[in-house]
Design a protein around this motif. Structure first.
Motif, PDB file in Angstrom:
ATOM      1  N   ASP A 100       4.809   1.940  -7.021  1.00 61.91           N
ATOM      2  CA  ASP A 100       5.777   3.023  -7.232  1.00 61.91           C
ATOM      3  C   ASP A 100       5.854   3.402  -8.709  1.00 61.91           C
ATOM      4  O   ASP A 100       5.890   4.592  -9.064  1.00 61.91           O
ATOM      5  CB  ASP A 100       7.164   2.601  -6.740  1.00 61.91           C
ATOM      6  CG  ASP A 100       7.265   2.531  -5.226  1.00 61.91           C
ATOM      7  OD1 ASP A 100       6.456   3.192  -4.554  1.00 61.91           O
ATOM      8  OD2 ASP A 100       8.139   1.812  -4.718  1.00 61.91           O
ATOM      9  N   TRP A 145      -1.267   6.418  -5.301  1.00 62.70           N
ATOM     10  CA  TRP A 145      -1.337   6.777  -3.888  1.00 62.70           C
ATOM     11  C   TRP A 145      -2.742   6.503  -3.358  1.00 62.70           C
ATOM     12  O   TRP A 145      -3.718   6.474  -4.106  1.00 62.70           O
ATOM     13  CB  TRP A 145      -0.985   8.252  -3.681  1.00 62.70           C
ATOM     14  CG  TRP A 145       0.477   8.533  -3.891  1.00 62.70           C
ATOM     15  CD1 TRP A 145       1.060   9.078  -4.985  1.00 62.70           C
ATOM     16  CD2 TRP A 145       1.540   8.248  -2.968  1.00 62.70           C
ATOM     17  NE1 TRP A 145       2.422   9.160  -4.820  1.00 62.70           N
ATOM     18  CE2 TRP A 145       2.747   8.665  -3.585  1.00 62.70           C
ATOM     19  CE3 TRP A 145       1.593   7.692  -1.690  1.00 62.70           C
ATOM     20  CZ2 TRP A 145       3.991   8.539  -2.967  1.00 62.70           C
ATOM     21  CZ3 TRP A 145       2.833   7.569  -1.064  1.00 62.70           C
ATOM     22  CH2 TRP A 145       4.011   7.986  -1.702  1.00 62.70           C
ATOM     23  N   GLN A 158      -0.908   8.794   1.110  1.00 64.48           N
ATOM     24  CA  GLN A 158      -0.474  10.188   1.204  1.00 64.48           C
ATOM     25  C   GLN A 158      -1.505  10.941   2.033  1.00 64.48           C
ATOM     26  O   GLN A 158      -2.620  11.206   1.578  1.00 64.48           O
ATOM     27  CB  GLN A 158      -0.331  10.823  -0.177  1.00 64.48           C
ATOM     28  CG  GLN A 158       0.173  12.251  -0.136  1.00 64.48           C
ATOM     29  CD  GLN A 158       0.574  12.759  -1.512  1.00 64.48           C
ATOM     30  OE1 GLN A 158       1.696  12.603  -1.951  1.00 64.48           O
ATOM     31  NE2 GLN A 158      -0.375  13.366  -2.206  1.00 64.48           N
ATOM     32  N   ASP A 211       2.919   5.213  -9.780  1.00 64.99           N
ATOM     33  CA  ASP A 211       2.744   6.388  -8.918  1.00 64.99           C
ATOM     34  C   ASP A 211       1.339   6.446  -8.336  1.00 64.99           C
ATOM     35  O   ASP A 211       0.673   7.490  -8.342  1.00 64.99           O
ATOM     36  CB  ASP A 211       3.052   7.674  -9.694  1.00 64.99           C
ATOM     37  CG  ASP A 211       3.251   8.856  -8.757  1.00 64.99           C
ATOM     38  OD1 ASP A 211       3.659   8.636  -7.606  1.00 64.99           O
ATOM     39  OD2 ASP A 211       2.991   9.998  -9.186  1.00 64.99           O
ATOM     40  N   ARG A 224       3.755  10.770   3.901  1.00 64.41           N
ATOM     41  CA  ARG A 224       3.508   9.586   3.080  1.00 64.41           C
ATOM     42  C   ARG A 224       3.905   8.315   3.813  1.00 64.41           C
ATOM     43  O   ARG A 224       4.900   8.279   4.534  1.00 64.41           O
ATOM     44  CB  ARG A 224       4.291   9.678   1.760  1.00 64.41           C
ATOM     45  CG  ARG A 224       3.816  10.815   0.860  1.00 64.41           C
ATOM     46  CD  ARG A 224       4.639  10.902  -0.414  1.00 64.41           C
ATOM     47  NE  ARG A 224       4.072  11.837  -1.378  1.00 64.41           N
ATOM     48  CZ  ARG A 224       4.558  12.063  -2.580  1.00 64.41           C
ATOM     49  NH1 ARG A 224       5.650  11.415  -2.982  1.00 64.41           N
ATOM     50  NH2 ARG A 224       3.969  12.925  -3.391  1.00 64.41           N
ATOM     51  N   TYR A 225       3.101   7.288   3.620  1.00 63.88           N
ATOM     52  CA  TYR A 225       3.353   5.991   4.221  1.00 63.88           C
ATOM     53  C   TYR A 225       3.284   4.927   3.133  1.00 63.88           C
ATOM     54  O   TYR A 225       2.427   4.983   2.253  1.00 63.88           O
ATOM     55  CB  TYR A 225       2.301   5.659   5.291  1.00 63.88           C
ATOM     56  CG  TYR A 225       2.087   6.728   6.336  1.00 63.88           C
ATOM     57  CD1 TYR A 225       2.801   6.717   7.528  1.00 63.88           C
ATOM     58  CD2 TYR A 225       1.154   7.740   6.131  1.00 63.88           C
ATOM     59  CE1 TYR A 225       2.593   7.687   8.496  1.00 63.88           C
ATOM     60  CE2 TYR A 225       0.943   8.721   7.090  1.00 63.88           C
ATOM     61  CZ  TYR A 225       1.663   8.694   8.262  1.00 63.88           C
ATOM     62  OH  TYR A 225       1.455   9.655   9.217  1.00 63.88           O
ATOM     63  N   LYS A 226       4.181   3.951   3.202  1.00 61.52           N
ATOM     64  CA  LYS A 226       4.084   2.813   2.288  1.00 61.52           C
ATOM     65  C   LYS A 226       4.752   1.602   2.918  1.00 61.52           C
ATOM     66  O   LYS A 226       5.718   1.735   3.675  1.00 61.52           O
ATOM     67  CB  LYS A 226       4.708   3.128   0.924  1.00 61.52           C
ATOM     68  CG  LYS A 226       6.196   3.418   0.918  1.00 61.52           C
ATOM     69  CD  LYS A 226       6.649   3.689  -0.518  1.00 61.52           C
ATOM     70  CE  LYS A 226       8.148   3.960  -0.596  1.00 61.52           C
ATOM     71  NZ  LYS A 226       8.597   4.176  -1.999  1.00 61.52           N
ATOM     72  N   ASP A 227       4.219   0.432   2.625  1.00 65.45           N
ATOM     73  CA  ASP A 227       4.765  -0.804   3.193  1.00 65.45           C
ATOM     74  C   ASP A 227       4.238  -1.984   2.388  1.00 65.45           C
ATOM     75  O   ASP A 227       3.349  -1.828   1.537  1.00 65.45           O
ATOM     76  CB  ASP A 227       4.374  -0.931   4.662  1.00 65.45           C
ATOM     77  CG  ASP A 227       5.315  -1.855   5.437  1.00 65.45           C
ATOM     78  OD1 ASP A 227       6.235  -2.417   4.812  1.00 65.45           O
ATOM     79  OD2 ASP A 227       5.133  -2.006   6.656  1.00 65.45           O
ATOM     80  N   CYS A 228       4.778  -3.168   2.670  1.00 63.25           N
ATOM     81  CA  CYS A 228       4.358  -4.367   1.957  1.00 63.25           C
ATOM     82  C   CYS A 228       4.570  -5.585   2.844  1.00 63.25           C
ATOM     83  O   CYS A 228       5.261  -5.525   3.855  1.00 63.25           O
ATOM     84  CB  CYS A 228       5.129  -4.525   0.643  1.00 63.25           C
ATOM     85  SG  CYS A 228       6.924  -4.649   0.853  1.00 63.25           S
ATOM     86  N   LEU A 267       4.768  -3.505  -4.192  1.00 62.13           N
ATOM     87  CA  LEU A 267       5.050  -2.112  -3.844  1.00 62.13           C
ATOM     88  C   LEU A 267       5.774  -1.408  -4.992  1.00 62.13           C
ATOM     89  O   LEU A 267       5.517  -0.235  -5.284  1.00 62.13           O
ATOM     90  CB  LEU A 267       5.882  -2.050  -2.566  1.00 62.13           C
ATOM     91  CG  LEU A 267       6.150  -0.653  -2.004  1.00 62.13           C
ATOM     92  CD1 LEU A 267       4.852   0.092  -1.744  1.00 62.13           C
ATOM     93  CD2 LEU A 267       6.978  -0.753  -0.724  1.00 62.13           C
ATOM     94  N   TYR A 270       0.830  -1.201   0.000  1.00 58.13           N
ATOM     95  CA  TYR A 270       0.000   0.000   0.000  1.00 58.13           C
ATOM     96  C   TYR A 270       0.866   1.252   0.000  1.00 58.13           C
ATOM     97  O   TYR A 270       2.026   1.225   0.400  1.00 58.13           O
ATOM     98  CB  TYR A 270      -0.932   0.014   1.220  1.00 58.13           C
ATOM     99  CG  TYR A 270      -0.231   0.149   2.553  1.00 58.13           C
ATOM    100  CD1 TYR A 270       0.069   1.410   3.096  1.00 58.13           C
ATOM    101  CD2 TYR A 270       0.124  -0.971   3.285  1.00 58.13           C
ATOM    102  CE1 TYR A 270       0.710   1.531   4.319  1.00 58.13           C
ATOM    103  CE2 TYR A 270       0.765  -0.860   4.509  1.00 58.13           C
ATOM    104  CZ  TYR A 270       1.048   0.391   5.025  1.00 58.13           C
ATOM    105  OH  TYR A 270       1.690   0.505   6.236  1.00 58.13           O
ATOM    106  N   ARG A 271       0.271   2.351  -0.476  1.00 55.25           N
ATOM    107  CA  ARG A 271       0.910   3.673  -0.423  1.00 55.25           C
ATOM    108  C   ARG A 271      -0.157   4.682  -0.012  1.00 55.25           C
ATOM    109  O   ARG A 271      -1.225   4.751  -0.622  1.00 55.25           O
ATOM    110  CB  ARG A 271       1.514   4.063  -1.771  1.00 55.25           C
ATOM    111  CG  ARG A 271       2.611   3.146  -2.247  1.00 55.25           C
ATOM    112  CD  ARG A 271       3.643   3.825  -3.130  1.00 55.25           C
ATOM    113  NE  ARG A 271       3.094   4.709  -4.137  1.00 55.25           N
ATOM    114  CZ  ARG A 271       3.836   5.556  -4.860  1.00 55.25           C
ATOM    115  NH1 ARG A 271       5.145   5.631  -4.657  1.00 55.25           N
ATOM    116  NH2 ARG A 271       3.292   6.326  -5.784  1.00 55.25           N
TER     117      ARG A 271
END
Length: 298
Positions: free
Chosen positions: A244, A249, A217, A247, A223-227, A240, A214-215
């Motif tokens: 990216d 969000w 904003q 792009d 901003r947060y992102k993780d997998c 992920l 997930y990503r």
């Protein structure tokens, strides 16, 4: 002249695989296979990459089993054809696939040598009725997930767990089934709540891997992102990476795999990527990025 997409991708890969890619001259790069650095090759990128795929040039190998360079080249070119999608960078995914392929080839040669020693016929790959049934049931269970007024096939409330998710078509390969799910989210709490709710689905609860990325904003600009791989090595990072690349969000993407007992090698990543991409497209979660890409190239 090198494209901005290539320069950005090389920079990202250097963080993930340090010293894996080195520049020989403009548009020509030397690539060492991670965890197998005795194997390397040169890639020539056209000026309009990623609209046109790169070309594999010189291949070098100090591994005895890979001395048949022509055969190995054909495998690499086949992998490149699989991972390349026009207007999407592919180097990270290609490097990962090559790394997995080397491991698969080593196992393949071991099996062939063992077969020659035993002089026996390999077992036939019988149809796995159980996995086919699961795939059929999954298709039936997702028909009403978009909130249509069609008749409910099941008498339980499993479809409630799928509410709000955009779902890809199942991909079945050698007894394994892959399905992608995506939805819009606006906080990490919402991501975790949605994933936990999805896992309550009876069929998904019986799966082997629930891979996520997930990503987010936030309104304050953070901003947060993780997998999460969930046991399928490197799958989460690939999802992920897909987010990216496009792009995207405020989105979460999930790919579920039901393992059928047969290892399918790097093809599993192709199915993970394709089902995730299909789920994102179905949810129109990549539309804004496509528009920005078109404007950039005009």
């Amino acid at each position: 002249m090198e494209s901005e997409e290539l320069i950005d991708e090389i920079g990202a890969i250097d963080v993930i695989f340090p010293n894996c890619v080195s520049k020989i001259k403009p548009s020509l790069y030397h690539v060492k296979v991670p965890q197998n650095e005795d194997i390397s090759f040169d890639l020539n990128f056209p000026p309009n990459y990623p609209e046109t795929k790169p070309k594999i040039e010189t291949i070098k190998s100090a591994v005895p089993d890979l001395q048949d360079i022509r055969y190995f080249r054909s495998r690499l070119e086949s992998l490149l054809d699989q991972v390349f999608v026009e207007q999407n960078v592919c180097l990270f995914e290609f490097i990962s696939e090559v790394n997995n392929t080397v491991e698969e080839l080593e196992a393949e040669w071991d099996q062939r040598n063992q077969h020659l020693k035993e002089n026996s016929e390999p077992p036939e790959d019988d149809t796995d009725v159980r996995i086919s049934a699961i795939s059929s049931q999954l298709q039936n269970s997702t028909i009403n997930s978009s909130g249509s007024n069609g008749k409910m096939v099941k008498q339980d409330n499993d479809n409630d767990h799928l509410k709000g998710w955009f779902i890809s078509e199942p991909v079945v390969d050698r007894k394994s089934t892959f399905i992608g799910y995506s939805r819009a989210v606006h906080s990490e709490k919402e991501v975790f709540d949605c994933i936990n709710e999805l896992k309550l689905d009876r069929k998904i609860a019986k799966s082997n891997h629930v891979m996520t990325a997930y990503r987010i904003q936030a309104e304050n600009g953070i901003r947060y992102k993780d997998c999460d791989d969930d046991g399928e090595t490197a799958a989460g990072s690939r999802l992920l990476h897909l987010l990216d690349i496009i792009d995207a969000w405020n989105v979460v993407v999930v790919v579920v795999r039901w393992f059928g007992g047969l290892h399918i090698g790097p093809d599993r990543f192709k199915h993970i990527n394709s089902t995730a991409r299909e789920a994102l497209v179905k949810g129109n979660l990549v539309e804004d990025n496509k528009r920005k890409t078109k404007k950039k190239k005009c």
